[in-house]
Design an enzyme around this catalytic site. Structure first.
Site, PDB file in Angstrom:
ATOM      1  N   GLU A  69     -10.299 -10.246  -7.199  1.00 28.23           N
ATOM      2  CA  GLU A  69      -9.405  -9.091  -7.074  1.00 28.23           C
ATOM      3  C   GLU A  69      -8.341  -9.011  -8.173  1.00 28.23           C
ATOM      4  O   GLU A  69      -8.015  -7.920  -8.642  1.00 28.23           O
ATOM      5  CB  GLU A  69      -8.698  -9.134  -5.709  1.00 28.23           C
TER       6      GLU A  69
ATOM      7  N   LYS B 175       0.831  -1.203   0.000  1.00 27.85           N
ATOM      8  CA  LYS B 175       0.000   0.000   0.000  1.00 27.85           C
ATOM      9  C   LYS B 175       0.876   1.268   0.000  1.00 27.85           C
ATOM     10  O   LYS B 175       2.099   1.181   0.202  1.00 27.85           O
ATOM     11  CB  LYS B 175      -0.914  -0.027   1.231  1.00 27.85           C
TER      12      LYS B 175
ATOM     13  N   TYR C 202     -12.357  -2.561  -2.771  1.00 30.26           N
ATOM     14  CA  TYR C 202     -12.830  -2.596  -1.375  1.00 30.26           C
ATOM     15  C   TYR C 202     -14.357  -2.605  -1.280  1.00 30.26           C
ATOM     16  O   TYR C 202     -14.915  -2.181  -0.264  1.00 30.26           O
ATOM     17  CB  TYR C 202     -12.250  -1.418  -0.597  1.00 30.26           C
TER      18      TYR C 202
ATOM     19  N   HIS D 283      -1.879  -5.534   1.524  1.00 26.60           N
ATOM     20  CA  HIS D 283      -3.137  -6.258   1.306  1.00 26.60           C
ATOM     21  C   HIS D 283      -2.821  -7.637   0.753  1.00 26.60           C
ATOM     22  O   HIS D 283      -1.926  -7.778  -0.080  1.00 26.60           O
ATOM     23  CB  HIS D 283      -4.021  -5.514   0.292  1.00 26.60           C
TER      24      HIS D 283
ATOM     25  N   ASN E 119      -1.428  -0.375   7.611  1.00 29.19           N
ATOM     26  CA  ASN E 119      -0.899  -1.720   7.863  1.00 29.19           C
ATOM     27  C   ASN E 119      -0.146  -2.322   6.670  1.00 29.19           C
ATOM     28  O   ASN E 119       0.050  -3.531   6.589  1.00 29.19           O
ATOM     29  CB  ASN E 119      -2.006  -2.638   8.391  1.00 29.19           C
TER      30      ASN E 119
HETATM   31  P1  IDP Z   1      -7.264  -7.247   5.702  1.00 28.08           P
HETATM   32  O1  IDP Z   1      -6.499  -6.172   4.959  1.00 28.08           O
HETATM   33  O2  IDP Z   1      -6.422  -7.868   6.776  1.00 28.08           O
HETATM   34  O3  IDP Z   1      -7.889  -8.256   4.793  1.00 28.08           O
HETATM   35  P2  IDP Z   1      -9.936  -6.163   6.046  1.00 28.08           P
HETATM   36  O4  IDP Z   1     -10.833  -6.482   7.186  1.00 28.08           O
HETATM   37  O5  IDP Z   1     -10.266  -6.740   4.721  1.00 28.08           O
HETATM   38  O6  IDP Z   1      -8.444  -6.522   6.483  1.00 28.08           O
HETATM   39  O7  IDP Z   1      -9.901  -4.578   5.932  1.00 28.08           O
HETATM   40  C1  IDP Z   1      -9.305  -3.969   4.800  1.00 28.08           C
HETATM   41  C2  IDP Z   1      -8.437  -2.839   5.263  1.00 28.08           C
HETATM   42  O8  IDP Z   1      -9.257  -1.838   5.854  1.00 28.08           O
HETATM   43  C3  IDP Z   1      -7.447  -3.222   6.372  1.00 28.08           C
HETATM   44  O9  IDP Z   1      -6.240  -3.758   5.867  1.00 28.08           O
HETATM   45  C4  IDP Z   1      -7.219  -1.890   7.052  1.00 28.08           C
HETATM   46  O10 IDP Z   1      -6.251  -1.106   6.365  1.00 28.08           O
HETATM   47  C5  IDP Z   1      -8.572  -1.225   6.928  1.00 28.08           C
HETATM   48  N1  IDP Z   1      -9.368  -1.421   8.144  1.00 28.08           N
HETATM   49  C6  IDP Z   1     -10.018  -2.542   8.516  1.00 28.08           C
HETATM   50  N2  IDP Z   1     -10.646  -2.366   9.702  1.00 28.08           N
HETATM   51  C7  IDP Z   1     -10.373  -1.088  10.056  1.00 28.08           C
HETATM   52  C8  IDP Z   1     -10.735  -0.293  11.202  1.00 28.08           C
HETATM   53  O11 IDP Z   1     -11.447  -0.736  12.117  1.00 28.08           O
HETATM   54  N3  IDP Z   1     -10.251   0.976  11.218  1.00 28.08           N
HETATM   55  C9  IDP Z   1      -9.473   1.498  10.235  1.00 28.08           C
HETATM   56  N4  IDP Z   1      -9.115   0.778   9.156  1.00 28.08           N
HETATM   57  C10 IDP Z   1      -9.556  -0.487   9.067  1.00 28.08           C
HETATM   58 MG    MG Z   2      -9.412  -8.074   3.436  1.00 25.22          MG
END
Ligand code: IDP
Ligand code: MG
Length: 152
Positions: A128, A11, A51, A117, A114
């Site tokens: 995707e 990212k 997303y 992805h 984080n």
């Molecule tokens: P993942 O990336 O581990 O698959 P997902 O639940 O698919 O996680 O969420 C997609 C992205 O959305 C996450 O990587 C993170 O950057 C963001 N995200 C998910 N939950 C939160 C939250 O509670 N607060 C802020 N950002 C979030």
């Molecule tokens: Mg995800």
């Protein structure tokens, strides 16, 4: 174990922090192969497609705004059980909970930054990958990858 392809995104925070080499190296060292790779700035339409499952959630707008904020590196990574394997190398979504040794556990602090992805299922990978890559941009079809993999 089936040879799978998974979508990986380094990212914009990973690119801005100069961590893409380190991140890609971790997948390669595990034995996965890079089957496609490109640096691009994601526009809003592509971000919304990617997303779509999160539309309506409180963090959605911030997520779309962040993912479109600067260049990112998109990859197709392939290998035996690559979808779950790459997820474990990436670590838990919230870096606080991500195990040390995982990418997020070693390099990230907050859930909104984080770094990486990774597709979370076969269905997700199938949905995707075409959002980011044309079939002609992916080197080695699934069945041709066996001889690249030094694993059993
Ligand atoms: P993942 O990336 O581990 O698959 P997902 O639940 O698919 O996680 O969420 C997609 C992205 O959305 C996450 O990587 C993170 O950057 C963001 N995200 C998910 N939950 C939160 C939250 O509670 N607060 C802020 N950002 C979030
Ligand atoms: Mg995800």
């Amino acid at each position: 174990m089936a040879i799978e392809q998974t979508l990986i995104l380094c990212k914009p925070d990973a690119v801005a922090r100069g961590l893409v080499g380190e991140i890609v190296a971790r997948f390669e060292r595990r034995g996965y192969v890079v089957a496609a790779l490109k640096l691009l700035v994601c526009d809003r339409a592509r971000a919304e497609q990617h997303y779509a499952e999160h539309k309506g959630k409180p963090f959605y707008e911030g997520l779309v705004s962040f993912i479109t904020s600067g260049p990112l590196l998109a990859l197709v990574v392939a290998g035996a059980g690559a979808i779950d394997g790459c997820r474990s190398t990436i670590g838990a979504t919230d870096p606080i909970k991500a195990a040390p040794g995982s990418i997020r556990g070693d390099y990230a602090q907050t859930i909104g930054r984080n770094l990486v992805h990774g597709s979370d299922s076969l269905d997700a990978a199938g949905r995707e990958i075409p959002i980011w890559f044309e079939p002609s941009e992916i080197v080695g079809r699934r069945n041709d990858l066996e001889h690249w993999i030094v694993a059993s």
